[in-house]
Motif scaffolding. Structure first.
Motif, PDB file in Angstrom:
ATOM      1  N   SER A  87     -51.732  -2.261   4.333  1.00  0.00           N
ATOM      2  CA  SER A  87     -50.667  -2.466   3.350  1.00  0.00           C
ATOM      3  C   SER A  87     -49.430  -1.690   3.756  1.00  0.00           C
ATOM      4  O   SER A  87     -49.498  -0.695   4.488  1.00  0.00           O
ATOM      5  N   PHE A  88     -48.278  -2.160   3.278  1.00  0.00           N
ATOM      6  CA  PHE A  88     -47.114  -1.299   3.145  1.00  0.00           C
ATOM      7  C   PHE A  88     -47.201  -0.647   1.774  1.00  0.00           C
ATOM      8  O   PHE A  88     -47.822  -1.193   0.852  1.00  0.00           O
ATOM      9  N   ILE A 104     -40.187   2.463   1.729  1.00  0.00           N
ATOM     10  CA  ILE A 104     -41.447   1.879   2.174  1.00  0.00           C
ATOM     11  C   ILE A 104     -42.148   2.860   3.100  1.00  0.00           C
ATOM     12  O   ILE A 104     -41.571   3.310   4.100  1.00  0.00           O
ATOM     13  N   ILE A 105     -43.391   3.186   2.778  1.00  0.00           N
ATOM     14  CA  ILE A 105     -44.222   3.980   3.683  1.00  0.00           C
ATOM     15  C   ILE A 105     -44.916   3.015   4.627  1.00  0.00           C
ATOM     16  O   ILE A 105     -45.573   2.056   4.202  1.00  0.00           O
ATOM     17  N   ARG A 177     -41.241  18.711 -11.836  1.00  0.00           N
ATOM     18  CA  ARG A 177     -40.598  17.715 -12.693  1.00  0.00           C
ATOM     19  C   ARG A 177     -40.041  16.513 -11.927  1.00  0.00           C
ATOM     20  O   ARG A 177     -39.094  15.868 -12.365  1.00  0.00           O
ATOM     21  N   ASP A 178     -40.626  16.230 -10.774  1.00  0.00           N
ATOM     22  CA  ASP A 178     -40.341  14.983 -10.075  1.00  0.00           C
ATOM     23  C   ASP A 178     -41.442  13.990 -10.429  1.00  0.00           C
ATOM     24  O   ASP A 178     -42.619  14.358 -10.491  1.00  0.00           O
ATOM     25  N   THR A 179     -41.070  12.725 -10.639  1.00  0.00           N
ATOM     26  CA  THR A 179     -42.056  11.691 -10.930  1.00  0.00           C
ATOM     27  C   THR A 179     -42.175  10.765  -9.725  1.00  0.00           C
ATOM     28  O   THR A 179     -41.169  10.306  -9.178  1.00  0.00           O
ATOM     29  N   HIS A 180     -43.411  10.512  -9.321  1.00  0.00           N
ATOM     30  CA  HIS A 180     -43.717   9.727  -8.129  1.00  0.00           C
ATOM     31  C   HIS A 180     -44.458   8.460  -8.522  1.00  0.00           C
ATOM     32  O   HIS A 180     -45.332   8.481  -9.391  1.00  0.00           O
ATOM     33  N   TYR A 181     -44.111   7.354  -7.842  1.00  0.00           N
ATOM     34  CA  TYR A 181     -44.749   6.062  -8.077  1.00  0.00           C
ATOM     35  C   TYR A 181     -45.112   5.451  -6.729  1.00  0.00           C
ATOM     36  O   TYR A 181     -44.376   5.600  -5.754  1.00  0.00           O
ATOM     37  N   LEU A 182     -46.236   4.739  -6.685  1.00  0.00           N
ATOM     38  CA  LEU A 182     -46.646   4.061  -5.466  1.00  0.00           C
ATOM     39  C   LEU A 182     -47.202   2.678  -5.799  1.00  0.00           C
ATOM     40  O   LEU A 182     -47.995   2.530  -6.738  1.00  0.00           O
ATOM     41  N   TRP A 183     -46.758   1.683  -5.036  1.00  0.00           N
ATOM     42  CA  TRP A 183     -47.261   0.308  -5.144  1.00  0.00           C
ATOM     43  C   TRP A 183     -47.754  -0.143  -3.776  1.00  0.00           C
ATOM     44  O   TRP A 183     -47.164   0.206  -2.742  1.00  0.00           O
ATOM     45  N   LEU A 184     -48.811  -0.942  -3.754  1.00  0.00           N
ATOM     46  CA  LEU A 184     -49.316  -1.511  -2.515  1.00  0.00           C
ATOM     47  C   LEU A 184     -48.702  -2.887  -2.273  1.00  0.00           C
ATOM     48  O   LEU A 184     -48.539  -3.672  -3.216  1.00  0.00           O
ATOM     49  N   VAL A 185     -48.377  -3.170  -1.025  1.00  0.00           N
ATOM     50  CA  VAL A 185     -47.905  -4.495  -0.620  1.00  0.00           C
ATOM     51  C   VAL A 185     -48.830  -4.998   0.489  1.00  0.00           C
ATOM     52  O   VAL A 185     -48.760  -4.532   1.630  1.00  0.00           O
ATOM     53  N   ILE A 188     -49.723 -11.345   2.493  1.00  0.00           N
ATOM     54  CA  ILE A 188     -49.464 -11.647   3.904  1.00  0.00           C
ATOM     55  C   ILE A 188     -48.007 -12.052   4.148  1.00  0.00           C
ATOM     56  O   ILE A 188     -47.351 -11.574   5.087  1.00  0.00           O
ATOM     57  N   GLU A 189     -47.489 -12.924   3.297  1.00  0.00           N
ATOM     58  CA  GLU A 189     -46.117 -13.403   3.488  1.00  0.00           C
ATOM     59  C   GLU A 189     -45.098 -12.291   3.264  1.00  0.00           C
ATOM     60  O   GLU A 189     -44.091 -12.186   3.977  1.00  0.00           O
ATOM     61  N   MET A 190     -45.369 -11.459   2.259  1.00  0.00           N
ATOM     62  CA  MET A 190     -44.440 -10.365   1.963  1.00  0.00           C
ATOM     63  C   MET A 190     -44.443  -9.338   3.101  1.00  0.00           C
ATOM     64  O   MET A 190     -43.386  -8.843   3.523  1.00  0.00           O
ATOM     65  N   VAL A 191     -45.632  -9.029   3.610  1.00  0.00           N
ATOM     66  CA  VAL A 191     -45.745  -8.107   4.748  1.00  0.00           C
ATOM     67  C   VAL A 191     -44.993  -8.667   5.955  1.00  0.00           C
ATOM     68  O   VAL A 191     -44.239  -7.949   6.624  1.00  0.00           O
ATOM     69  N   LYS A 192     -45.180  -9.954   6.203  1.00  0.00           N
ATOM     70  CA  LYS A 192     -44.522 -10.593   7.342  1.00  0.00           C
ATOM     71  C   LYS A 192     -43.008 -10.548   7.205  1.00  0.00           C
ATOM     72  O   LYS A 192     -42.281 -10.270   8.171  1.00  0.00           O
ATOM     73  N   THR A 193     -42.508 -10.802   5.989  1.00  0.00           N
ATOM     74  CA  THR A 193     -41.058 -10.771   5.762  1.00  0.00           C
ATOM     75  C   THR A 193     -40.486  -9.380   6.004  1.00  0.00           C
ATOM     76  O   THR A 193     -39.435  -9.225   6.636  1.00  0.00           O
ATOM     77  N   ILE A 194     -41.175  -8.353   5.516  1.00  0.00           N
ATOM     78  CA  ILE A 194     -40.708  -6.975   5.731  1.00  0.00           C
ATOM     79  C   ILE A 194     -40.651  -6.682   7.224  1.00  0.00           C
ATOM     80  O   ILE A 194     -39.658  -6.125   7.738  1.00  0.00           O
ATOM     81  N   GLN A 195     -41.694  -7.047   7.952  1.00  0.00           N
ATOM     82  CA  GLN A 195     -41.706  -6.780   9.392  1.00  0.00           C
ATOM     83  C   GLN A 195     -40.586  -7.529  10.114  1.00  0.00           C
ATOM     84  O   GLN A 195     -39.921  -6.969  10.996  1.00  0.00           O
ATOM     85  N   GLN A 196     -40.367  -8.775   9.714  1.00  0.00           N
ATOM     86  CA  GLN A 196     -39.306  -9.562  10.350  1.00  0.00           C
ATOM     87  C   GLN A 196     -37.932  -8.966  10.093  1.00  0.00           C
ATOM     88  O   GLN A 196     -37.071  -8.954  10.981  1.00  0.00           O
TER      89      GLN A 196
END
Length: 412
Positions: A87-88, A104-105, A177-185, A188-196
């Motif tokens: 994932s990203f 993006i990590i 007092r920092d707030t952190h959020y993480l989402w998985l991506v 397949i299509e979204m991953v491919k678009t980010i890489q492109q």
């Protein structure tokens, strides 16, 4: 063309992530570290300070093996689990000042570092690179991403916004007092678009983490040369990075504090400054410069403004126009005899996010004699210096965001 890959992160479980996440080890005072190690058995500090269990400081290669052992114990105990799908990771930080950072990590390419697709703007110390490379080779993971920045990209921004409409996998607030959020991506299509989209970006820049990226590159070279079946897709070909658009970075300056006037009286020092600067005594009123090539100075309980005499100094390179370099070339080196900005014990640094209070306090209590402030470098300056193949002086930029260790871990 920048190459980034999704990866299978090792992550704390949702119920423990707030307990695991830790700032960089050096950012804690000794008392703060002691309190966290004593009161929080899940802190990532237990991994990076494995000698705590034995009530002993452990250093060098002996420490590396213990770090790996603690890490494996966290996995065995179910504190860490590994994602089954590459994932990203979309990551947001909202700090206590209200600043919001979105990025993006991902796994960035060591080959891109070698080929200057990933550009650097700071010098690194060779011995530190080697020490951390040896550490990485033993422990087998990255736990804190290198901060990379890329030109604003609407398509990537839209993907980040779309993903963030769903519930975050992680959401936690730190005692800072920092707030952190993480989402998985992992679509397949979204991953491919980010890489492109990143493949269409010719250059990305290191914003923070020059030693970590340099050490990861050395590790890549070592393991590549020792692997007769090297394919270019092994985990060691990449290092964990947090990629953030240029407009989302916040850059602060570092103030310079010097312990003495190099044997000069106050009056002699001011006379020497007059060669390069128009000097105005501002008295007790705090002064902070608002323009490039203007400096503040605090000396003997009073503030001064220093305006560069442009007829006395010409900017022949992008580096020479940088205020941190200008201060070094006109004051620190010729007048105060400070040549080695990394190792001279007469100079210290205080980042501008702390404003001038820390600088004033340290000079008033006689720890230091004189302090200098400046305006922050711009992202345009950072990029131009990197593009020109030049290197900034140490402590030229203090960059936000600062990520926590242990939230996502990249194994290689």
């Amino acid at each position: 063309m920048a190459k980034i890959n999704p990866f299978k992160a090792v992550r704390p479980t949702r119920d423990k992530v707030s307990l695991v996440a830790a700032r960089s080890y050096q950012s804690y005072t000794k008392d703060q570290r002691e309190a966290r190690l004593r009161d929080n058995p899940f802190s990532f500090l237990h991994i990076v300070n494995p000698g705590y269990r034995f009530d002993k400081e452990v250093s060098g290669k002996a420490r590396y093996g213990l770090v790996k052992n603690r890490y494996l114990e966290f996995k065995e105990e179910g504190i860490f689990t590994q994602d089954q799908t590459s994932s990203f990771y979309i990551y947001r930080i909202v700090n206590r000042d209200g600043d919001m950072f979105n990025g993006i990590i991902a796994a960035a390419s060591a080959e891109d570092y070698e080929n200057d697709v990933i550009k650097k703007h700071e010098d690194t110390l060779a011995f530190k690179e080697i020490v951390f490379k040896d550490y990485l080779k033993t422990v087998g993971f990255n736990a804190e991403p290198v901060l990379l920045t890329y030109p604003n990209n609407d398509i990537i921004d839209n993907i980040i916004t779309k993903v963030q409409q769903k519930r975050a996998e992680f959401e936690f607030t730190t005692t800072y007092r920092d707030t952190h959020y993480l989402w998985l991506v992992n679509d397949i299509e979204m991953v491919k678009t980010i890489q492109q989209q990143f493949e269409n970006i010719p250059t990305i820049y290191i914003a923070d983490g020059h030693h970590r990226s340099a050490s990861s590159y050395l590790l890549y070279k070592d393991l590549k040369n020792s692997n007769p079946n090297h394919s270019g897709e092994e985990g060691y070909n990449f290092f964990m990075s947090y990629l953030i658009p240029e407009s989302n970075l916040k850059i602060y300056e570092f103030n310079r504090l010097v312990k003495d006037l190099n044997g000069l009286s106050k009056e002699e020092f001011l006379i020497k400054l007059d060669e390069y600067y128009r000097i105005e005594n501002r008295g007790k009123t705090p002064y902070k410069p608002s323009k490039a090539h203007h400096f503040s100075m605090y000396l003997d309980g009073e503030f001064y403004s220093l305006y560069l005499r442009k007829s006395q100094y010409t900017f022949e390179t992008s580096l020479e126009a940088l205020d941190a370099q200008l201060l070094y070339k006109t004051i620190l080196k010729p007048i105060l005899d400070i040549h080695d900005l990394r190792n001279d014990e007469r100079i210290s640094y205080s980042h501008g996010k702390n404003d001038i209070v820390e600088m004033v306090n340290k000079i008033d209590n006689k720890t230091y004699k004189v302090g200098f402030g400046m305006v922050p470098a711009t992202i345009e300056q950072v990029k131009q210096i990197a593009n020109d193949g030049l290197k900034m002086p140490p402590k030229s930029t203090y960059v936000l965001p600062k990520l926590r260790s242990g939230v996502t871990i990249y194994e290689f």
